[in-house]
Design an enzyme around this catalytic site. Structure first.
Site, mmCIF file in Angstrom:
data_model
loop_
_atom_site.group_PDB
_atom_site.id
_atom_site.type_symbol
_atom_site.label_atom_id
_atom_site.label_comp_id
_atom_site.label_asym_id
_atom_site.label_seq_id
_atom_site.Cartn_x
_atom_site.Cartn_y
_atom_site.Cartn_z
ATOM 1 N N LYS A 35 20.496 2.185 14.804
ATOM 2 C CA LYS A 35 20.259 1.565 13.499
ATOM 3 C C LYS A 35 21.104 2.423 12.581
ATOM 4 C CE LYS A 35 16.235 -0.666 12.499
ATOM 5 N NZ LYS A 35 14.819 -0.726 12.149
ATOM 6 N N ARG A 152 9.382 -9.288 -1.718
ATOM 7 C CA ARG A 152 9.289 -10.401 -0.819
ATOM 8 C C ARG A 152 10.676 -10.372 -0.023
ATOM 9 N NH1 ARG A 152 9.094 -14.245 -5.685
ATOM 10 N NH2 ARG A 152 10.755 -12.691 -6.075
ATOM 11 N N GLY A 251 2.073 -26.463 4.027
ATOM 12 C CA GLY A 251 2.938 -26.205 5.166
ATOM 13 C C GLY A 251 2.248 -26.084 6.710
ATOM 14 N N CYS A 258 3.403 -9.516 7.374
ATOM 15 C CA CYS A 258 2.480 -8.824 6.364
ATOM 16 C C CYS A 258 1.126 -9.867 6.245
ATOM 17 C CB CYS A 258 3.035 -8.726 4.949
ATOM 18 S SG CYS A 258 4.150 -7.420 4.815
ATOM 19 N N LYS A 318 10.403 -17.603 7.162
ATOM 20 C CA LYS A 318 10.832 -18.126 5.755
ATOM 21 C C LYS A 318 12.354 -18.340 5.604
ATOM 22 C CE LYS A 318 10.105 -15.343 1.891
ATOM 23 N NZ LYS A 318 9.531 -14.344 1.061
HETATM 24 N N1 LIG Z 1 8.203 -6.291 5.353
HETATM 25 C C1 LIG Z 1 7.960 -6.600 4.258
HETATM 26 O O1 LIG Z 1 8.051 -7.719 3.642
HETATM 27 C C2 LIG Z 1 7.011 -5.812 3.724
HETATM 28 C C3 LIG Z 1 6.476 -6.029 2.335
HETATM 29 C C4 LIG Z 1 5.566 -5.228 1.662
HETATM 30 C C5 LIG Z 1 4.936 -4.087 2.327
HETATM 31 N N2 LIG Z 1 5.545 -3.977 3.656
HETATM 32 C C6 LIG Z 1 4.827 -2.949 4.447
HETATM 33 O O2 LIG Z 1 5.717 -1.956 4.514
HETATM 34 C C7 LIG Z 1 5.677 -1.248 5.965
HETATM 35 C C8 LIG Z 1 7.147 -1.288 6.675
HETATM 36 O O3 LIG Z 1 7.308 -2.717 6.909
HETATM 37 P P1 LIG Z 1 8.652 -3.252 7.289
HETATM 38 O O4 LIG Z 1 8.825 -4.506 7.281
HETATM 39 O O5 LIG Z 1 9.814 -2.631 6.381
HETATM 40 O O6 LIG Z 1 8.853 -2.393 8.580
HETATM 41 P P2 LIG Z 1 9.967 -2.307 9.866
HETATM 42 O O7 LIG Z 1 9.395 -2.493 11.254
HETATM 43 O O8 LIG Z 1 11.147 -3.442 9.489
HETATM 44 O O9 LIG Z 1 10.561 -0.881 9.651
HETATM 45 C C9 LIG Z 1 9.821 0.397 10.156
HETATM 46 C C10 LIG Z 1 11.015 1.463 10.432
HETATM 47 O O10 LIG Z 1 10.352 2.725 10.424
HETATM 48 C C11 LIG Z 1 11.066 3.275 11.493
HETATM 49 N N3 LIG Z 1 10.135 4.289 11.786
HETATM 50 C C12 LIG Z 1 8.909 4.392 12.548
HETATM 51 N N4 LIG Z 1 8.645 5.793 12.863
HETATM 52 C C13 LIG Z 1 9.204 6.563 12.076
HETATM 53 C C14 LIG Z 1 9.471 7.864 12.097
HETATM 54 N N5 LIG Z 1 8.293 8.814 12.265
HETATM 55 N N6 LIG Z 1 10.666 8.538 11.167
HETATM 56 C C15 LIG Z 1 11.693 7.510 10.905
HETATM 57 N N7 LIG Z 1 11.781 6.482 11.208
HETATM 58 C C16 LIG Z 1 10.345 5.685 11.739
HETATM 59 C C17 LIG Z 1 11.200 2.153 12.697
HETATM 60 O O11 LIG Z 1 12.286 2.711 13.606
HETATM 61 C C18 LIG Z 1 11.855 1.059 11.653
HETATM 62 O O12 LIG Z 1 13.235 1.152 11.540
HETATM 63 C C19 LIG Z 1 4.703 -1.939 6.480
HETATM 64 O O13 LIG Z 1 3.300 -1.218 6.270
HETATM 65 C C20 LIG Z 1 4.498 -3.252 6.156
HETATM 66 O O14 LIG Z 1 3.073 -3.857 5.983
HETATM 67 C C21 LIG Z 1 6.231 -4.858 4.180
#
Ligand SMILES: NC(=O)c1ccc[n+]([C@@H]2O[C@H](COP(=O)([O-])OP(=O)(O)OC[C@H]3O[C@@H](n4cnc5c(N)ncnc54)[C@H](O)[C@@H]3O)[C@@H](O)[C@H]2O)c1
Length: 428
Positions: A35, A152, A251, A258, A318
């Site tokens: 990545k 979002r 829907g 989330c 979505k």
């Molecule tokens: N995806 C969304 O729309 C969204 C929106 C708001 C909040 N969140 C919250 O944000 C957080 C992250 O969500 P996401 O969708 O971005 O997750 P994701 O799975 O897309 O990304 C997480 C990343 O963290 C990396 N990672 C894990 N442990 C690590 C470490 N110790 N050091 C470095 N990298 C590490 C993983 O390799 C991965 O690339 C979650 O708690 C989620 O609930 C997500």
């Protein structure tokens, strides 16, 4: 300011790019070397409108760099934790990645101590900030802040650059001031509060949005029984300024990374405090049963699916994202296969991800191609490519002209005029 962002997924990458665009010097860290390699070349590992272009720009400006090793960020004043908090087997939020990132940061601080803030952006249960502060109590000069994310997917960069609000939970005014400085220039209302309040604001927001969706989905079942039109009802409700038009769309049920995990995590957190969130419990129940209810509508028209080809249009949870986590399409495909149907699916972005889970189905290059030879077409995700179709052409190519619209996004009058039998969610 010098910022490190730990975790470069949907939230971390968007956060890193937006902070770099706002003039900060940012280092993005991820455990996954492939990545990081892609990111260094300006290739976004996720599909998110506008993100890759912005990434390339901040990389070439030298405002953002990526590494796998957090020691590269030893000079950072702010450490954002943006790692995943998936659902554990018991429904609680799994904090393994968050706590792993905290201990990585602790090591860096031990050989490069300075005043800094650890900012938890991941969605974490109330009390996590407190726990992390306890873990870091021996790290002189380190404060812990909660700064939940509300972006979002599909409009993540825009949401990060122009957020609806910035919620900051801190336990000292100096940390609050530094966080204000970090977001200086970002126009959005601030809520500066305790860490616990900030943590609960995030869960409460997602739980409330999920509630609106399940409320409308349940109402859509009644609307089907009454022969009323949920789209008109939703519009009539949403014009009330006390209600508002957002998240009133019936829907096939909510999905994504989330709402499913955050609603169960909030229920579990409440249960730990002997509180039963009965409304939220029902919200989840309606959501769990909605794909099945949707398929029942198909089966009322097509009781025996054995050997019948069904088109599934849209696979991601979505439109405008490649995210298939908890996507309703997965449940629907599984149920269709169990009933003996053969599935042809189309999604402009999501097919490679789904094909790992369902290698036995056919993936087409267009929605129209998926409909060829089908007994029914199901709209599961309202991608433009799945909504704007040449209805006469589709009609001619299907064995039976049956459209089952899981997003109420197809033009029901137009398709009926083109000779289709149309079924929506709470509309006909
Ligand atoms: N995806 C969304 O729309 C969204 C929106 C708001 C909040 N969140 C919250 O944000 C957080 C992250 O969500 P996401 O969708 O971005 O997750 P994701 O799975 O897309 O990304 C997480 C990343 O963290 C990396 N990672 C894990 N442990 C690590 C470490 N110790 N050091 C470095 N990298 C590490 C993983 O390799 C991965 O690339 C979650 O708690 C989620 O609930 C997500």
């Amino acid at each position: 300011m010098r910022v490190a962002v730990i975790g470069t997924g949907y939230v971390g990458l968007t956060t890193a790019v937006s902070l770099a665009m706002n003039g900060h010097q940012v280092i993005g860290i991820d455990l996954v070397a492939s990545k990081v390699e892609k990111l260094r070349q300006g290739i976004s590992p996720i599909y998110e409108p506008g993100l890759e272009e912005a990434l390339k720009k901040v990389l070439s400006d030298g405002a953002l760099a990526f590494y796998t090793d957090l020691t590269e960020a030893k000079d950072a004043e702010i450490f954002f934790i943006c790692v995943g908090t998936p659902e554990a087997a018991d429904g609680t939020a799994d904090l393994t990645y968050v706590l792993g990132a905290v201990s990585d940061m602790e090591k860096v601080h031990s050989f490069s101590p300075q005043e800094r803030i650890v900012v938890i952006k991941s969605t974490v249960p109330v009390g996590t900030g407190e726990k992390v502060a306890g873990m870091l109590a021996g790290c002189q000069g380190v404060s812990v802040a909660s700064n939940p994310e509300f972006l979002r997917e599909g409009s993540a960069l825009l949401d990060a650059l122009e957020p609806s609000r910035i919620v900051i939970g801190v336990d000292n005014p100096q940390a609050a001031a530094r966080m204000e400085e970090l977001y200086n220039g970002v126009k959005a209302p601030r809520v500066i509060t305790t860490r616990a309040n900030a943590e609960l604001i995030k869960y409460a927001s997602n739980a409330f949005l999920a509630t609106r969706i399940s409320f409308m989905n349940e109402l859509a079942r009644l609307s089907t029984a009454l022969g009323t039109d949920i789209v008109t009802i939703s519009r009539g409700m949403g014009l009330d300024s006390r209600i508002g038009p957002q998240f009133l769309r019936a829907g096939v049920g909510y999905g994504g990374s989330c709402f499913p995990k955050d609603t169960i995590a909030l229920l579990q957190l409440a249960a730990e405090h002997n509180i039963h969130l009965s409304i939220l419990d029902k919200v989840r129940e309606v959501n769990t049963t909605q794909p099945g209810w949707f398929l029942e509508q198909l089966c009322l028209q097509l009781p025996d699916l054995k050997g019948k080809q069904i088109a599934v249009l849209g696979l991601t949870f979505k439109p405008d994202t490649d995210d298939i986590r908890e996507a309703p399409s997965l449940k629907l495909i599984e149920a269709l296969l169990q009933k003996g149907a053969s599935v042809k699916a189309f999604d402009p972005i999501g097919a490679p991800g789904v094909s790992k889970q369902f290698p036995q189905i056919t993936y087409t290059q267009s929605a129209a191609e998926a409909c060829e030879g089908a007994y029914a077409a199901l709209l599961v995700t309202e991608w433009e490519q799945c909504v704007q179709l040449d209805w006469n052409q589709v009609h001619q190519s299907m064995v039976q002209p049956l459209l089952v619209d899981g997003r109420n996004a197809w033009p029901n009058q137009e398709v009926k005029e083109a000779g289709f039998h149309y079924i929506g969610v709470g509309r006909s």
